[in-house]
Design an enzyme around this catalytic site. Structure first.
Site, short mmCIF file in Angstrom:
data_model
loop_
_atom_site.label_atom_id
_atom_site.label_comp_id
_atom_site.label_asym_id
_atom_site.label_seq_id
_atom_site.Cartn_x
_atom_site.Cartn_y
_atom_site.Cartn_z
N ASN A 45 0.88 -1.17 0.00
CA ASN A 45 0.00 0.00 0.00
C ASN A 45 0.92 1.21 0.00
O ASN A 45 1.50 1.55 1.03
CB ASN A 45 -0.90 -0.02 1.25
CG ASN A 45 -1.70 1.27 1.40
OD1 ASN A 45 -1.71 2.12 0.51
ND2 ASN A 45 -2.36 1.42 2.54
N TRP A 46 1.05 1.80 -1.17
CA TRP A 46 2.00 2.91 -1.28
C TRP A 46 1.53 4.17 -0.55
O TRP A 46 2.30 5.11 -0.36
CB TRP A 46 2.24 3.26 -2.76
CG TRP A 46 3.04 2.26 -3.52
CD1 TRP A 46 3.53 1.06 -3.06
CD2 TRP A 46 3.44 2.36 -4.89
NE1 TRP A 46 4.23 0.42 -4.07
CE2 TRP A 46 4.18 1.19 -5.20
CE3 TRP A 46 3.25 3.31 -5.90
CZ2 TRP A 46 4.72 0.97 -6.47
CZ3 TRP A 46 3.78 3.09 -7.16
CH2 TRP A 46 4.51 1.94 -7.44
N LYS A 47 0.24 4.19 -0.19
CA LYS A 47 -0.34 5.40 0.43
C LYS A 47 -0.06 6.60 -0.49
O LYS A 47 -0.03 6.43 -1.71
CB LYS A 47 0.18 5.59 1.86
CG LYS A 47 -0.03 4.32 2.69
CD LYS A 47 0.17 4.49 4.16
CE LYS A 47 -0.07 3.13 4.85
NZ LYS A 47 0.00 3.24 6.32
N HIS A 73 -9.48 1.17 4.99
CA HIS A 73 -8.19 1.37 5.67
C HIS A 73 -8.40 2.31 6.86
O HIS A 73 -9.19 3.26 6.78
CB HIS A 73 -7.16 1.95 4.69
CG HIS A 73 -5.78 1.91 5.25
ND1 HIS A 73 -5.32 2.85 6.15
CD2 HIS A 73 -4.77 1.03 5.09
CE1 HIS A 73 -4.08 2.54 6.50
NE2 HIS A 73 -3.72 1.44 5.87
N GLU A 79 -6.75 4.69 7.92
CA GLU A 79 -6.52 6.12 7.63
C GLU A 79 -7.76 6.73 6.98
O GLU A 79 -8.09 7.89 7.22
CB GLU A 79 -5.26 6.27 6.76
CG GLU A 79 -4.01 6.01 7.59
CD GLU A 79 -2.82 5.47 6.82
OE1 GLU A 79 -2.79 5.56 5.58
OE2 GLU A 79 -1.90 4.94 7.48
N GLU A 110 -5.20 -4.87 10.59
CA GLU A 110 -4.18 -3.82 10.76
C GLU A 110 -4.42 -3.08 12.09
O GLU A 110 -5.23 -2.14 12.13
CB GLU A 110 -4.27 -2.82 9.61
CG GLU A 110 -3.94 -3.40 8.25
CD GLU A 110 -3.33 -2.36 7.33
OE1 GLU A 110 -2.30 -2.68 6.71
OE2 GLU A 110 -3.84 -1.23 7.23
N GLY A 120 2.80 2.28 10.70
CA GLY A 120 3.75 3.38 10.52
C GLY A 120 4.48 3.77 11.80
O GLY A 120 5.11 4.82 11.87
N GLY A 171 2.88 -1.09 4.21
CA GLY A 171 2.96 0.34 3.92
C GLY A 171 4.38 0.76 3.61
O GLY A 171 4.90 0.52 2.52
N GLY A 172 5.04 1.35 4.58
CA GLY A 172 6.37 1.92 4.37
C GLY A 172 7.36 1.02 3.66
O GLY A 172 8.06 1.46 2.73
P1 13P Z 1 3.17 0.30 7.62
O1 13P Z 1 3.64 -0.97 7.00
O2 13P Z 1 3.88 1.53 7.13
O3 13P Z 1 3.09 0.21 9.11
O4 13P Z 1 1.64 0.51 7.11
C1 13P Z 1 0.75 -0.52 7.23
C2 13P Z 1 -0.46 -0.16 6.45
O5 13P Z 1 -1.21 0.72 6.83
C3 13P Z 1 -0.71 -0.87 5.19
O6 13P Z 1 -1.99 -0.61 4.72
#
Ligand code: 13P
Length: 252
Positions: A9-11, A95, A97, A167, A173, A233-234
């Site tokens: 998930n590149w966000k 998600h 967020e 999650e 993050g 994510g990251g």
């Molecule tokens: P991180 O891997 O950056 O903690 O993010 C997880 C995430 O929200 C994937 O959707």
């Protein structure tokens, strides 16, 4: 045996040149995956690029959100048919967020889940508790409530054509990963809850873990019986890290 699925998930990260370099670095390194699948969920403007670069690879692509509406006066929104135009396989739904920053409630998430499936997209349906909720010992209630909203409108059979992602918000993050045992406990709860409606759907459902997954901790997490890969994510922004995570999924 359930397949393992690792999805990036590149966000809100990336640009045309960085994306190209990242995708071109991972494609050859993942070409031999046969026991795990992998995908990237990119920002909307880069779906065209993802499709062009990935179409002859074994890496799938998708989006991070969608509108629950088919079309109309919804400024700034993106419909399922638009995602279909770029041959998306996956779309992330609910998600944390989106829930926390954009006011997506359980009912909205459920409507998006249904819209995605109606269009033939596979929703990656996210659930998870905040730190406060975990410390209040209501993790299972929160996850159950989030699942019930989707189960009520989509039904248990629909879950067979989806991916679930656990999650924990406190692990996203933050560099603070749920321990394999902590994650496994919630994954087992999720699978057990679905099993009470359909043992068959529960047995086949891919349940990803997401929250500070890295190359260094992926294998331990993925070796737990109910953890079927990760939503990353990251670490999905680094070719080396993402490849290491996908290889861990292939090897466990
Ligand atoms: P991180 O891997 O950056 O903690 O993010 C997880 C995430 O929200 C994937 O959707």
């Amino acid at each position: 045996m359930r397949e393992k699925l690792v999805a990036g998930n590149w966000k809100m990260h990336g640009n045309l040149s960085e994306n190209k370099a990242l995708l071109e670095a991972i494609i050859p390194q993942l070409a031999d995956l046969n026991r795990a699948s992998c995908a990237v969920c990119v920002p909307y403007p880069y779906l065209f690029q993802a499709q062009a670069v990935l179409q002859n690879s074994n890496i799938s692509w998708g989006a991070q959100n969608l509108s629950q509406h088919e079309k109309g006066a919804y400024t700034g929104e993106v419909s399922t048919s638009m995602l279909q135009d770029f041959a998306c396989k996956y779309v992330i739904v609910g998600h944390s967020e989106r829930r926390a920053l954009y006011g997506e409630d359980d009912a909205t998430v459920a409507a998006k889940f249904v819209a995605a499936q109606k269009a033939g997209l596979t929703p990656i349906f996210c659930v998870g508790e905040t730190l406060e909720e975990r410390e209040g010992n209501i993790t299972e209630q929160v996850v159950a409530r989030q699942m019930d909203a989707v189960l009520a409108v989509a039904g248990v059979a629909a879950l067979a054509k989806s991916v679930l992602a656990y999650e924990p918000v406190w692990a996203i993050g933050t560099g603070k990963t749920a321990s394999p045992e902590q994650a496994q406990a919630v994954h087992a709860f999720i699978r057990g809850k679905i099993a009470s409606a359909s043992a068959e759907v529960a047995a086949g459902l891919v349940i990803q873990y997401g929250g500070s997954v890295k190359g260094a901790n992926a294998a331990q997490l993925f070796s737990m019986p109910d953890i079927d890969g990760g939503l990353i994510g990251g670490a999905s922004l680094s070719a080396d890290e993402f490849v290491a995570i996908c290889r861990a999924a292939q090897q466990v």
